[in-house]
Design a protein around this motif. Sequence first.
Motif, PDB file in Angstrom:
ATOM      1  N   THR A 268       0.977  -1.342  -0.156  1.00  0.00           N
ATOM      2  CA  THR A 268       0.006  -0.062  -0.104  1.00  0.00           C
ATOM      3  C   THR A 268       0.785   1.344   0.022  1.00  0.00           C
ATOM      4  O   THR A 268       0.130   2.475  -0.330  1.00  0.00           O
ATOM      5  N   GLN A 269       2.187   0.973   0.395  1.00  0.00           N
ATOM      6  CA  GLN A 269       3.218   2.225   0.342  1.00  0.00           C
ATOM      7  C   GLN A 269       3.799   2.292  -0.585  1.00  0.00           C
ATOM      8  O   GLN A 269       4.448   1.166  -1.170  1.00  0.00           O
TER       9      GLN A 269
ATOM     10  N   LEU B 220       7.500  -8.167   9.708  1.00  0.00           N
ATOM     11  CA  LEU B 220       7.135  -7.666   8.544  1.00  0.00           C
ATOM     12  C   LEU B 220       8.094  -8.216   7.436  1.00  0.00           C
ATOM     13  O   LEU B 220       7.720  -8.496   6.362  1.00  0.00           O
ATOM     14  N   HIS B 221       9.492  -8.490   7.765  1.00  0.00           N
ATOM     15  CA  HIS B 221      10.404  -8.739   6.624  1.00  0.00           C
ATOM     16  C   HIS B 221      10.732 -10.389   6.424  1.00  0.00           C
ATOM     17  O   HIS B 221      11.334 -10.449   5.538  1.00  0.00           O
TER      18      HIS B 221
ATOM     19  N   LYS C 215       3.583 -12.373   3.853  1.00  0.00           N
ATOM     20  CA  LYS C 215       2.530 -12.311   3.061  1.00  0.00           C
ATOM     21  C   LYS C 215       1.418 -13.408   3.467  1.00  0.00           C
ATOM     22  O   LYS C 215       0.309 -13.117   3.518  1.00  0.00           O
TER      23      LYS C 215
ATOM     24  N   PHE D 260       0.849  -6.649   6.718  1.00  0.00           N
ATOM     25  CA  PHE D 260       1.555  -5.873   5.910  1.00  0.00           C
ATOM     26  C   PHE D 260       1.382  -4.466   6.437  1.00  0.00           C
ATOM     27  O   PHE D 260       0.407  -3.998   7.248  1.00  0.00           O
ATOM     28  N   LEU D 261       2.019  -3.094   5.730  1.00  0.00           N
ATOM     29  CA  LEU D 261       1.954  -1.889   6.462  1.00  0.00           C
ATOM     30  C   LEU D 261       0.817  -1.015   5.686  1.00  0.00           C
ATOM     31  O   LEU D 261       0.839  -1.462   4.544  1.00  0.00           O
ATOM     32  N   ILE D 262       0.379  -0.335   6.496  1.00  0.00           N
ATOM     33  CA  ILE D 262      -0.513   0.708   5.796  1.00  0.00           C
ATOM     34  C   ILE D 262      -0.671   1.989   6.766  1.00  0.00           C
ATOM     35  O   ILE D 262      -0.440   1.904   7.830  1.00  0.00           O
ATOM     36  N   SER D 263      -0.943   3.096   6.021  1.00  0.00           N
ATOM     37  CA  SER D 263      -1.029   4.288   6.596  1.00  0.00           C
ATOM     38  C   SER D 263      -2.390   4.758   6.432  1.00  0.00           C
ATOM     39  O   SER D 263      -3.342   4.227   5.713  1.00  0.00           O
TER      40      SER D 263
ATOM     41  N   LEU E  87       4.154   4.043  13.516  1.00  0.00           N
ATOM     42  CA  LEU E  87       5.197   4.992  13.020  1.00  0.00           C
ATOM     43  C   LEU E  87       4.656   6.227  12.245  1.00  0.00           C
ATOM     44  O   LEU E  87       3.615   6.093  11.910  1.00  0.00           O
TER      45      LEU E  87
ATOM     46  N   THR F 244       1.360   5.476  10.225  1.00  0.00           N
ATOM     47  CA  THR F 244       1.677   4.122   9.551  1.00  0.00           C
ATOM     48  C   THR F 244       1.304   3.244  10.632  1.00  0.00           C
ATOM     49  O   THR F 244       2.014   3.063  11.720  1.00  0.00           O
TER      50      THR F 244
ATOM     51  N   SER G 292      -6.377  -6.655   1.248  1.00  0.00           N
ATOM     52  CA  SER G 292      -5.696  -6.996   0.231  1.00  0.00           C
ATOM     53  C   SER G 292      -6.494  -7.390  -0.914  1.00  0.00           C
ATOM     54  O   SER G 292      -6.183  -7.619  -1.997  1.00  0.00           O
TER      55      SER G 292
END
Lengths: 341, 348
Positions: A212-213, B79-80, B85, B90-93, B112, B135, B233
């Motif tokens: 999304t980023q 996350l990494h 997945k 996942f990241l989202i703002s 964040l 975020t 997603s």
Amino acid sequence: MASPKIAVVGAGVIGLSTALCITETCPSSSVTVLSDQFSPNTTSDVAAGMLIPHIYPDTPIHRQKQWFRETFTYLFAISNSAQASEAGIHLVSGWQIFKSPPKEELPFWSDIVLGFRPMSEVELQKFPQHRFGQAFTTLKCDCPPYLLWLEKRLKATGTQMYTRKVADLWELHREYDIVVNCTGMGAHQLVGDKQLFPVRGQVLKVHAPWVTQFIRDGDGLTYIYPGIHRVTLGGTREKGSWSLSPDAGTTRDIFDRCCSLEPSLQGAQDIEVKVGLRPSRQCVRVQREVLSQGGVKLPVVHNYGHGAGGFSVHRGTAKEAAHLVEECISVLQGSSSRAKL
Amino acid sequence: MRVAVIGAGVIGLSSALCIQEQFQSLLPSLELEVYADHFTPHTTSDGAAGLWQPYVSDHGNLQETLWNKETFDYLLGQLHSPAAKEMGLFLISGYNLFREPPPDPSWKNIVLGFRNLTPKELELFPGYSHGWFNTALMLEGRSYLPWLTNRLTQRGVKFFHKKVESFQELFSQGVDVVLNCSGMRSGDLQPDPELQPGRGQIIRVLAPWVKHFIVTHDLKSGIYNSPYVIPGSEFTVLGGIYQHGNWSEENSAKDHKSIWDSCCQLLPALQKAKIVGEWSGLRPARPSVRLERESIRLGNLQAEVIHNYGHGGFGVTIHWGCAMAAARLFGTILQEKQQLATPPGSRL
């Protein structure tokens, strides 16, 4: 001159947006778009369409800023309207990251995008090889949707669009009063502009809806731009290369570079490879010219050479070009009324 | 040592995994079992959008804030990893919007890049005068629960599709410790007047151009009674319903209209979004999470229950901190039963 006939050559983002601005600025004129390619086969369709300006070394900064501001404001309003999804315009947040300190802490556009600020230490931990970063929110124009939406707006004004390869601007002087040259890379051949050169870009468009980023390396070579249906992974900047064929080694390299910034991309599906030639120039050519041949005059307005920054400044340059067309019309109307005396 | 977990939502499965990871190697006789009447994709956790975000006010509950932080930090660390997945992580703002100046949330330094919205950003949201941008993380139940289930299955945990009627039922079968992660229906196992449904309804739409979460707040009418838009997603979740005390799991036409109208007003582009589903669920609301041991006398046996329920609308947000706390309580039980020479945290 009741209804000046204007030919816009080129149907990428520059041609279509310029044609639209002309219909807005000169409503009595009749506009026709001529191009050998339309969406989805233009250079614009390859681009991610991110509003992050490219710096033109020979264009004054205040002019670039004005173009960017106008474009951002215009698209911001669309993104906030019911038309946003059809036009393919959406907000996207993310980071621009640097391995070594960026040339300017505050780029000229930092007060136009939303929420621009330096990245925090914690945010930078996500990118162990990078030491500086900027976080902001900007807009993205997805293609084909944006170009198709421009085409639809144009058709609604009565603008005709024809597939036609224009080999020489003089071909058009009998049918049209003014020609607007938005041919991008095509201007190299069409008007013999040797200052225009290709900068080849290869990109991958992948299915990875959990991204999304956006992430962009400040060197401009590696970027991840999430669009409506696909994420654009890039890229390359090969100055002087005219090749439109995808290169397999480059594909692998782009994928690896992007995965090192965003490991979850390893799971990306349906990888599509595309190539575009950025029509690059030291300054964008937005300029009026009168061609002359055997006593016949042909007013031409140029609007090309946007290189890597076409989407970022398209509306601003389109408006400027439309004003130049308006000037051409005044001149023509002035001389035709003089001819009546 | 037989341990039965009641409930296969995010709380039950993560608690089971924590205990399994921490104690299986130390206690070879450990046999973990999960009992539930609903499994993914039919649990309350599957209906949740999956956004990590605590309520805007923590009511002074510092313990819950710490569990929230533990969860965020844990997920950020994942996350990494290659599993991200598959976990649905996942990241989202996004944006939190208010009509009056809000107090800073307990989680402003956990997420964040937390900051106030600029005037230009507020132009996007007429009617809202203040807001935050930050975020955070998404952890989609539809992916996370199957991922947890796979991990547990790989480690030999057994699953039983049945509705447990009482703790006694399990103890009489030889279970030594019960983990009560039964969420909304914990009251069926042991009455708890503090546990009440916080009914929610959501509409699922296709709106892939939405890349940010937007949560609006009406500080007077309470949490989640104001529109929210949370992109995932596969689809985007529209919501804004919180009805305390309403046990209905039927979709209400009135609530549908309220969600649709208010979300389209917030984001006009949603008018063109295709509706692909609708769901109602009951947030297991409680003034505070019940996370504690209870010893139950059964004849001359002492049976142990670890309660871990009442996570309201922040189960995903707090789950890992609570799972770790439940595992610590389990460790204490083992120590008392002298099953363990030393607890797993301390190494000689």
